[in-house]
Design an enzyme around this catalytic site. Structure first.
Site, short mmCIF file in Angstrom:
data_model
loop_
_atom_site.label_atom_id
_atom_site.label_comp_id
_atom_site.label_asym_id
_atom_site.label_seq_id
_atom_site.Cartn_x
_atom_site.Cartn_y
_atom_site.Cartn_z
N ASP A 114 4.12 8.13 2.80
CA ASP A 114 4.99 9.29 3.03
C ASP A 114 4.02 10.45 3.27
O ASP A 114 2.87 10.20 3.70
CB ASP A 114 5.91 9.54 1.81
CG ASP A 114 7.05 10.51 2.11
OD1 ASP A 114 8.05 10.10 2.71
OD2 ASP A 114 6.93 11.71 1.78
N LYS B 52 10.89 5.68 -5.03
CA LYS B 52 9.95 6.64 -4.42
C LYS B 52 8.92 7.01 -5.47
O LYS B 52 9.19 6.92 -6.67
CB LYS B 52 10.69 7.91 -3.99
CG LYS B 52 9.93 8.73 -2.98
CD LYS B 52 10.20 8.23 -1.58
CE LYS B 52 9.37 8.92 -0.53
NZ LYS B 52 9.84 8.59 0.82
P1 NDP Z 1 2.33 13.40 7.15
O1 NDP Z 1 1.58 13.70 5.91
O2 NDP Z 1 1.78 12.44 8.13
O3 NDP Z 1 2.66 14.75 7.92
C1 NDP Z 1 3.37 15.78 7.33
C2 NDP Z 1 3.41 16.94 8.29
O4 NDP Z 1 4.32 17.92 7.80
C3 NDP Z 1 2.07 17.63 8.41
O5 NDP Z 1 1.95 18.22 9.68
C4 NDP Z 1 2.17 18.68 7.31
O6 NDP Z 1 1.32 19.78 7.51
C5 NDP Z 1 3.60 19.11 7.43
N1 NDP Z 1 4.05 19.58 6.12
C6 NDP Z 1 4.02 18.90 4.96
N2 NDP Z 1 4.47 19.65 3.95
C7 NDP Z 1 4.78 20.83 4.50
C8 NDP Z 1 5.30 22.02 3.97
N3 NDP Z 1 5.56 22.14 2.66
N4 NDP Z 1 5.51 23.05 4.83
C9 NDP Z 1 5.24 22.92 6.16
N5 NDP Z 1 4.73 21.80 6.71
C10 NDP Z 1 4.51 20.78 5.89
O7 NDP Z 1 3.78 12.92 6.66
P2 NDP Z 1 4.90 12.14 7.47
O8 NDP Z 1 4.87 12.51 8.91
O9 NDP Z 1 4.83 10.73 7.08
O10 NDP Z 1 6.23 12.73 6.79
C11 NDP Z 1 6.94 13.83 7.33
C12 NDP Z 1 8.37 13.82 6.80
O11 NDP Z 1 9.01 12.60 7.22
C13 NDP Z 1 8.53 13.85 5.29
O12 NDP Z 1 9.71 14.55 4.97
C14 NDP Z 1 8.69 12.38 4.92
O13 NDP Z 1 9.37 12.21 3.70
C15 NDP Z 1 9.53 11.92 6.09
N6 NDP Z 1 9.54 10.48 6.37
C16 NDP Z 1 8.39 9.79 6.56
C17 NDP Z 1 8.43 8.45 6.87
C18 NDP Z 1 7.21 7.65 7.16
O14 NDP Z 1 7.35 6.47 7.50
N7 NDP Z 1 6.02 8.20 7.07
C19 NDP Z 1 9.71 7.73 6.93
C20 NDP Z 1 10.87 8.56 6.80
C21 NDP Z 1 10.76 9.89 6.51
P3 NDP Z 1 -0.11 19.85 6.73
O15 NDP Z 1 -1.02 19.01 7.54
O16 NDP Z 1 -0.44 21.28 6.72
O17 NDP Z 1 0.15 19.30 5.36
O1 2IT Z 2 11.13 8.20 3.51
C1 2IT Z 2 10.90 7.05 3.92
O2 2IT Z 2 11.79 6.31 4.32
C2 2IT Z 2 9.51 6.59 3.92
N1 2IT Z 2 8.62 7.36 3.57
C3 2IT Z 2 9.18 5.18 4.31
C4 2IT Z 2 9.37 4.26 3.14
C5 2IT Z 2 8.92 2.84 3.35
O3 2IT Z 2 9.01 2.08 2.39
O4 2IT Z 2 8.49 2.46 4.46
#
Ligand code: NDP
Ligand code: 2IT
Length: 452
Positions: free
Chosen positions: A165, A125
Site C-alpha cells: 500500500d 490491513k
Molecule cells: P505509493 O506509496 O506508491 O504512492 C502514494 C502517492 O500518494 C505518492 O505520490 C505520495 O506522495 C502521495 N501521498 C501519500 N500520502 C499523501 C498525503 N498525505 N498527501 C498527499 N499525497 C500523498 O502508494 P500507492 O500508489 O500504492 O497508493 C495510493 C493510494 O491507493 C492509497 O490510498 C492506497 O491505499 C490506494 N490503493 C493502493 C493499492 C495498491 O495496490 N498499491 C490498491 C488499492 C488502493 P509522497 O511521495 O510525497 O509520499
Molecule cells: O487497498 C488495497 O486494496 C491494497 N492496498 C491492495 C491489497 C492487496 O492485498 O493487494
C-alpha cells in the site's frame, strides 16, 4: 430508528478517537439501510453490529537500528477484520500518519472490496508509522525485517496474506518476504506483490491503476462515451497513479497532472509515454520529488503546497475525468464544487476514501458520475488474489491472461454494483450498489456460521 443508526451511534461513541474509521462506517452502513428491510435475518442476528468489530487487532513494537546505530522505535499494526469468505487479505502501509483509525478504516473497506472481486478473500490491513522517506535501502531493510519479526506469527498463506500500500512497494515486499521465508523455512504465497522471480504475478504492479481506468471505461460506456480525447486529472505519483496514467494514455486520454505530498504539477500539453517513463524513474528509482518535473519539462507548472484539486479550484481548470490516486480525504467539498463548475463527467477513486462525505454529496447533487474506491480500485487486490491462485497451483499465467482476467473482474464488479443498486432502490448509484453487493456475500457467510 433502524439498527444501522444504532450501530453508527455506537461506533461514534466507542471508537470516538477514530475519525477515519467512523467516516468509513458511516458511509458504508448508511448505504446498507435498504438491506435491513429485505433481510430481517441480518437485523435479528446483529450482522451490522458484528461487522464493524474486527476479529482481532495486533499492535506491536518494532525496534530497529538506523545507519548511525541509533535505536529507533515504531509501532506496527495488523487488523484482521473479517475472514468470513476467505483468509484475511489487504495491504501494509508505511507512512508517518498511520494509526489505529487509519488501519481500521482501510481494513473495514477491504472486507467489501475483496468480496466484490468475486475471489475468496477476507478483509485485513496493517502497517506502521515508519517513514520510508529519506531512509537508506539498508534502513528500510532493517525496519522491514524487524516488522516481520513480529508479524510472521500472525500471518500465513491460508490465514492472512498482506501486500503493499502507500510506502510499501516491490522493495519492501522483497525484504518482508525474504525475512518470512528465512525464519519460517517456507516458500509460500504469504505475501502478494512479490517480484516475478520469486512468485509474483505479471500485471500485479499495473493492476490497481489499470483497473481504475477499466472501471472508468465501463462507467463512461453506460453514457455512450469513452476516454478518447478526455482531459484527465490524476493525483499522486506512486504505484496507482503511474499505471492509471499509463492506461488512460493508452486509451487516448490527455492526462494533465501528477502530484506528491509536497505539491502538484500541471502539464497542459499532456503527459505522454516518455514523460511517464521520466516520472517512474524519478519516483521508483531516484526516489525524488515531483517538483523536479518542470526542470525536465519547463512548460509544466509546479504548485508547491497545493494538491491537484486545489489547483483545479483556484485556476478554474477544465477537466473531464478526476482520478484521485494519492490518499484518503484529499477531495473536500470546495474541490467538488469546483468539479461541478468545471463540468467534470466522473470522479473515479484510485486511492482509498479520497473523497470526503461532503464531496460525495456534491457529486450526487450535481450529476457527476462517481466510481467509489472499493469498486474502482479493486483491481489491485483482485490480481493479488490471482497471484495467490498461481502460487497455490505452482504455475504462472501470461501477461495477457492476467490482464484479461483483471478486465473481466472490473466489468463484473461494475455490473454487480449496478444490479445491486437497482435491486435495492438506488438505480445508477455505484456507491450504494458496491457497498450492498460486497456486503451481502459476507453477511450471508456470517449467518451460515451461527453466533460466533
Ligand atoms: P505509493 O506509496 O506508491 O504512492 C502514494 C502517492 O500518494 C505518492 O505520490 C505520495 O506522495 C502521495 N501521498 C501519500 N500520502 C499523501 C498525503 N498525505 N498527501 C498527499 N499525497 C500523498 O502508494 P500507492 O500508489 O500504492 O497508493 C495510493 C493510494 O491507493 C492509497 O490510498 C492506497 O491505499 C490506494 N490503493 C493502493 C493499492 C495498491 O495496490 N498499491 C490498491 C488499492 C488502493 P509522497 O511521495 O510525497 O509520499
Ligand atoms: O487497498 C488495497 O486494496 C491494497 N492496498 C491492495 C491489497 C492487496 O492485498 O493487494
Amino acid at each position: 430508528m433502524s439498527q444501522i443508526d444504532d450501530v453508527i451511534a455506537k461506533v461514534k461513541t466507542v471508537d470516538k478517537n477514530q475519525p477515519e474509521f467512523i467516516e468509513a462506517v458511516t458511509e458504508v452502513l448508511t448505504s446498507l439501510k435498504p438491506t435491513e428491510e429485505k433481510h430481517p435475518e441480518f437485523v435479528k442476528e446483529k450482522i451490522y453490529e458484528r461487522i464493524v468489530e474486527p476479529d482481532r487487532i495486533i499492535m506491536f513494537r518494532v525496534v530497529w537500528e538506523d545507519d548511525n546505530h541509533e535505536v529507533q522505535v515504531n509501532r506496527g499494526y495488523r487488523v484482521q477484520f473479517n475472514n468470513a469468505i476467505g483468509p484475511y487479505k489487504g495491504g501494509l502501509r508505511f507512512h508517518p500518519s498511520v494509526n489505529l483509525s487509519i488501519v481500521k478504516f482501510l481494513g473495514f473497506e477491504q472486507i467489501f472490496k475483496n468480496s466484490l472481486t468475486t475471489l475468496p478473500m477476507g478483509g485485513g490491513k496493517g502497517g506502521s508509522d515508519f517513514n520510508p522517506k529519506g531512509k537508506s535501502d539498508r534502513e528500510v531493510m532493517r525496519f522491514s525485517y524487524a516488522f516481520m519479526r513480529e508479524l510472521f506469527r500472525h500471518i500465513g498463506p491460508d490465514t492472512d496474506v498482506p501486500a503493499g500500500d502507500i510506502g510499501v512497494g516491490a522493495r519492501e515486499i522483497g525484504f518482508l518476504y525474504g525475512y518470512y521465508k528465512k525464519i519460517k523455512n517456507e516458500h509460500t504465497g504469504v505475501l502478494t506483490g512479490k517480484g516475478l522471480e520469486y512468485g509474483g504475478s505479471l500485471i500485479r504492479p499495473e493492476a490497481t491503476g489499470y483497473g481504475v481506468v477499466y472501471f472508468t471505461s465501463e462507467m463512461l460506456a453506460t453514457k455512450g462515451m469513452d476516454l478518447k480525447g478526455k482531459v484527465v486529472a490524476v493525483s499522486g505519483a506512486g504505484n496507482v497513479a503511474q499505471y492509471a496514467i499509463e492506461k488512460a494514455i493508452q486509451l487516448g486520454a490527455k492526462v494533465i497532472s501528477v502530484s506528491d505530498s509536497n505539491g502538484a504539477v500541471i502539464d497542459e500539453e499532456g503527459i505522454d509515454a516518455k514523460k511517464l517513463a521520466y516520472i517512474m524513474n524519478l519516483k521508483n528509482v531516484k526516489r525524488g520529488r515531483i517538483r523536479e518535473y518542470p526542470t525536465e519539462y519547463p512548460h509544466a507548472k509546479y504548485y508547491e503546497g497545493k494538491s491537484v484539486w486545489d489547483v483545479i479550484r483556484d485556476e478554474g481548470l477544465k477537466v473531464d475525468i478526476v482520478l484521485p490516486c494519492a490518499t484518503q480525504n484529499e477531495i473536500h467539498a470546495d474541490h467538488a464544487e469546483a468539479f461541478a463548475k468545471s463540468k467534470v463527467i466522473a470522479v473515479v477513486e484510485g486511492a482509498n476514501m479520497p473523497s470526503t462525505l461532503d464531496a460525495i454529496h456534491i457529486y450526487k447533487d450535481s450529476g457527476i458520475m462517481f466510481g467509489p474506491a472499493k469498486a474502482a480500485n479493486a483491481g489491485g487486490v483482485a490480481v493479488s488474489g490471482l497471484e495467490m491462485s498461481q502460487n497455490s497451483m505452482r504455475l504462472s499465467w501470461t501477461r495477457e491472461e492476467v490482464d484479461s482476467k483483471l478486465r473481466e473482474i472490473m466489468q463484473k464488479i461494475h455490473k454487480a454494483s449496478l444490479e445491486a443498486a437497482a435491486a435495492y432502490g438506488a438505480p445508477g448509484d455505484l456507491l450504494v450498489g458496491a457497498n450492498i453487493a460486497g456486503f451481502l456475500k459476507v453477511a450471508k457467510a456470517m449467518l451460515a456460521y451461527g453466533v460466533i
